[in-house]
Design an enzyme around this catalytic site. Sequence first.
Site, short mmCIF file in Angstrom:
data_model
loop_
_atom_site.label_atom_id
_atom_site.label_comp_id
_atom_site.label_asym_id
_atom_site.label_seq_id
_atom_site.Cartn_x
_atom_site.Cartn_y
_atom_site.Cartn_z
N CYS A 102 0.89 -1.16 0.00
CA CYS A 102 0.00 0.00 0.00
C CYS A 102 0.93 1.21 0.00
O CYS A 102 1.53 1.52 1.02
CB CYS A 102 -0.90 0.01 1.23
SG CYS A 102 -1.85 1.54 1.38
N CYS A 105 -0.50 4.30 2.32
CA CYS A 105 -0.47 4.20 3.79
C CYS A 105 -0.01 2.79 4.16
O CYS A 105 1.15 2.48 3.93
CB CYS A 105 -1.82 4.55 4.40
SG CYS A 105 -3.24 3.81 3.60
#
Lengths: 194, 99
Positions: A102, A105
């Site tokens: 990701c 985040c």
Amino acid sequence: MSGDHHTDATIARRVRRLETLLEEKGLITGERLDEAIDAFLAESSPANGARVVARAWTDDAYRARLLADGTAAVQELGYMDGSYQRLRVVENTESVHNVIVCTLCSCYPLRLLGPSPSWYKSEAYRSRVVREPREVLREFGLSLPASVDITVWDSSAETRYMVLPRRPDGTEALDEEGLAGLVTRNALIGTAAV
Amino acid sequence: MTDAATDRFPPGTRVRTYRHDPPHHTRLPRYARGKRGVVVEPEGPGELADVSARGRGDAPVEQIYAVRFEARDLWGEGDHHVVLDLWESYLEEDSDDER
């Protein structure tokens, strides 16, 4: 990576402040919060993902369902009940290797993989694996031949990803439980093979 | 998962991501702005994070698509692929005339 530590510390401070405020306003007690976190984490472990993989390795019909609709297939085994998130399981083959990240985040299929490792949240992993995955995987000890295409899945929206690793040779004699014991968290992220 | 007839970009559609740099939260990472890719599949509808992340209750619900990019289109080098989940308004069809 001091930048990461700084970010973690900032987030930890914010979380503590938020907890304090919630308690001060009488919205929740510390004990209730601890109970909720414990209950959530008790159901979240890479053993869950490993059991899903072992079932897929031993049951072709289940494997097909898992790849077609990951959420429904893991719910068959009692995982991700009531989750609003969609799970997509991506299958490693002789010619394709998948890896999860990701970049924005630290999105992660926590219920199937447990709490994410700190390197998954590090800026180094998040920024490098989309750019030079072959090199990053080599640093994890996974050297893939040039003939293997690497697909990096960046979890940028509501879908969470899990890798279905390749079943190793010589495991014909193992039952489902034995097979599940071989599957590591990193294999479910794609930074290791089984 | 979704009604294919309502999806603007069926699987295999060549798309391009928008270029602009919004002053607010977005889920289109900077490295994938103004890039060409191919739709893999619709992921299902979702509230547009650019709006909901600002605490607004009026976020539009859009189709989200898994879009596959070639590394060399993102970075100018590399032989791998990257798949991102992108809201419909991040995308436009990539017509051949613009190439």
